[in-house]
Design an enzyme around this catalytic site. Structure first.
Site, PDB file in Angstrom:
ATOM      1  N   SER A   1       0.800  -1.228   0.000  1.00 37.67           N
ATOM      2  CA  SER A   1       0.000   0.000   0.000  1.00 37.67           C
ATOM      3  C   SER A   1       0.831   1.275   0.000  1.00 37.67           C
ATOM      4  O   SER A   1       0.393   2.288  -0.516  1.00 37.67           O
ATOM      5  CB  SER A   1      -0.946  -0.008   1.195  1.00 37.67           C
ATOM      6  OG  SER A   1      -0.220  -0.085   2.401  1.00 37.67           O
TER       7      SER A   1
ATOM      8  N   HIS B   1      -5.381  -3.115  -3.142  1.00 37.19           N
ATOM      9  CA  HIS B   1      -5.066  -2.213  -4.265  1.00 37.19           C
ATOM     10  C   HIS B   1      -5.004  -2.937  -5.609  1.00 37.19           C
ATOM     11  O   HIS B   1      -4.785  -2.295  -6.633  1.00 37.19           O
ATOM     12  CB  HIS B   1      -3.739  -1.488  -3.995  1.00 37.19           C
ATOM     13  CG  HIS B   1      -3.776  -0.680  -2.739  1.00 37.19           C
ATOM     14  ND1 HIS B   1      -4.243   0.607  -2.701  1.00 37.19           N
ATOM     15  CD2 HIS B   1      -3.451  -1.001  -1.465  1.00 37.19           C
ATOM     16  CE1 HIS B   1      -4.191   1.055  -1.454  1.00 37.19           C
ATOM     17  NE2 HIS B   1      -3.708   0.093  -0.688  1.00 37.19           N
TER      18      HIS B   1
ATOM     19  N   LYS C   1     -11.802   1.284  -2.435  1.00 37.68           N
ATOM     20  CA  LYS C   1     -10.728   1.763  -3.305  1.00 37.68           C
ATOM     21  C   LYS C   1     -11.230   1.744  -4.757  1.00 37.68           C
ATOM     22  O   LYS C   1     -12.052   2.573  -5.109  1.00 37.68           O
ATOM     23  CB  LYS C   1      -9.473   0.962  -3.040  1.00 37.68           C
ATOM     24  CG  LYS C   1      -8.923   1.426  -1.680  1.00 37.68           C
ATOM     25  CD  LYS C   1      -7.910   0.593  -1.015  1.00 37.68           C
ATOM     26  CE  LYS C   1      -7.574   1.264   0.323  1.00 37.68           C
ATOM     27  NZ  LYS C   1      -7.024   0.355   1.300  1.00 37.68           N
TER      28      LYS C   1
HETATM   29  C1  LIG Z   1      -6.931   0.419   2.755  1.00 36.42           C
HETATM   30  C2  LIG Z   1      -6.321  -0.868   3.149  1.00 36.42           C
HETATM   31  C3  LIG Z   1      -6.928  -1.686   4.095  1.00 36.42           C
HETATM   32  C4  LIG Z   1      -8.102  -1.231   4.918  1.00 36.42           C
HETATM   33  O1  LIG Z   1      -9.273  -1.147   4.192  1.00 36.42           O
HETATM   34  P1  LIG Z   1     -10.442  -0.204   4.722  1.00 36.42           P
HETATM   35  O2  LIG Z   1     -11.645  -0.672   3.998  1.00 36.42           O
HETATM   36  O3  LIG Z   1     -10.039   1.189   4.392  1.00 36.42           O
HETATM   37  O4  LIG Z   1     -10.537  -0.420   6.204  1.00 36.42           O
HETATM   38  C5  LIG Z   1      -6.392  -2.934   4.310  1.00 36.42           C
HETATM   39  N1  LIG Z   1      -5.291  -3.348   3.660  1.00 36.42           N
HETATM   40  C6  LIG Z   1      -4.658  -2.569   2.770  1.00 36.42           C
HETATM   41  C7  LIG Z   1      -3.443  -3.079   2.073  1.00 36.42           C
HETATM   42  C8  LIG Z   1      -5.144  -1.305   2.493  1.00 36.42           C
HETATM   43  O5  LIG Z   1      -4.503  -0.514   1.645  1.00 36.42           O
END
Ligand SMILES: *Cc1c(COP(=O)(O)O)cnc(C)c1O
Length: 361
Positions: free
Chosen positions: A150, A178, A210
């Site tokens: 991330s 992602h 996302k």
């Molecule tokens: C954003 C993210 C999360 C958390 O997801 P949310 O729905 O925002 O709680 C978990 N793992 C990774 C790698 C992320 O980038």
């Protein structure tokens, strides 16, 4: 985006396909509410009376799309990541995690009774050594990794990991927050990117806030894994189900993601344009082919100064500093979207060039 009356081009959001404000998602929600078929709130936890038809359909559609036996919705990716290791791993089991895993995976390991061992970033030899030790102790292992990292944007070597998981009969748990929606011809994420199929021992978390532009997350896996999560996953059991109407939005977003070949192509071109132009002005990029393109700056002050200066020029690029990343690895985390135009990317590069010119003086 607009903040206090000032306009910015957003290069820090994870809305990779520009779906967060998509008219057809809004329309699906409005129609569903007007038809009086759906309530807004779920009213209870899934296991009580909170599990509604729309949740159920969203889960089935996601599982079918990705080729898993089942899927389970969570209100956030953070909660999904808390649940998997806690529900599937027991005392005496061993979690083998990449050193740069997302914070929610680290917290998930803490919530489980298993031992946590971390291996150096992407180091498959180190991972195999730890798997051998685990085998000698007769312990069950789970390999845990971000699909696309991330804060770094690089992609885990999934083919090697899958082979190791098979060889040592370990769970393979990939957080593809992602990758889902953006990677692979059909947006199915890391597995499709590498031309792989999930096995019986594979578990994937995908976030829906996302590329999907909605909110929440899913865990996909075998029937056994999903049933275990329903029975034992504390972050699944002890919380109110996500609003039913969010499941309506997720189902519409899934349709859009499935049809988003052209947007994924545009996203690829935008990433390529940014990388080439950034290299030309001498920026140090992390080795990443994904929509996450970190510009390495080292100390926190420089990262903050650059972020501030870009703001003055109308670009929102967040500085990422320790403890989110290791010491002396502060960076600007540029994220690209299919919604960016080539002109907007060229303008960002121009603003960055002012900074590299100043730094060279
Ligand atoms: C954003 C993210 C999360 C958390 O997801 P949310 O729905 O925002 O709680 C978990 N793992 C990774 C790698 C992320 O980038």
């Amino acid at each position: 985006m607009q903040i206090n009356g000032l306009q910015f081009i957003n290069f820090s959001s994870n809305d990779y396909l520009g779906l967060a404000n998509h008219p057809s998602i809004k329309q699906a929600v409005i129609e569903s509410l007007q038809s009086d078929q759906t309530s807004y709130g779920a009213g209870a936890a899934h296991l009580v009376t909170g599990h509604h038809l729309e949740h159920h359909l969203a889960e089935d559609e996601i599982a079918d799309w990705l080729g898993f036996e089942g899927a389970l919705l969570f209100s956030t990716g953070y909660m999904a990541n808390l649940a998997v290791q806690q529900a599937l791993m027991q005392k005496g089991d061993v979690i083998l995690a990449d050193k740069l895993n997302h914070a929610s995976l680290i917290d998930g390991a803490k919530l489980s009774d298993a031992d946590l061992k971390r291996y150096p970033h992407l180091d498959m030899q180190a991972l195999e050594r730890r798997l051998q030790q685990t085998q000698q102790q007769n312990s069950q292992a789970m390999i845990v990794s971000d699909g696309v990292f991330s804060m770094d944007g690089d992609i885990t070597p999934l083919a090697e990991m899958q082979a190791l998981a098979k060889k040592y009969q370990a769970w393979l748990f990939i957080d593809d927050a992602h990758g889902i929606g953006t990677l692979g011809e059909n947006g199915k994420g890391c597995f499709e990117h590498f031309g792989l199929e999930p096995d019986e021992n594979t578990i994937v978390v995908g976030t829906l806030g996302k590329a999907f532009g909605t909110s929440g997350a899913f865990v996909a896996g075998s029937e056994t894994a999903i049933e275990t999560l329903i029975q034992f996953g504390r972050p699944y059991i002890y919380t109110t189900a996500m609003p039913q109407i969010n499941a309506v939005a997720i189902r519409q977003a899934l349709k859009l993601v499935q049809q988003a070949k052209a947007s994924r192509e545009t996203l690829k071109q935008n990433i390529e344009q940014f990388k080439q132009a950034a290299r030309q002005i001498g920026l140090q990029l992390w080795p990443s082919d994904s929509a996450i393109q970190p510009i390495l700056l080292g100390n926190s002050e420089t990262a903050l100064q650059w972020s501030e200066s870009l703001k003055q020029d109308g670009f929102w690029v967040t500085a990422i500093r320790p403890p989110t990343v290791p010491k002396n690895q502060s960076r600007l985390r540029v994220t690209l979207s299919s919604a960016h135009s080539p002109e907007q990317i060229a303008e960002l590069i121009k603003a960055l060039k002012k900074l590299t010119d100043q730094a060279a003086l």
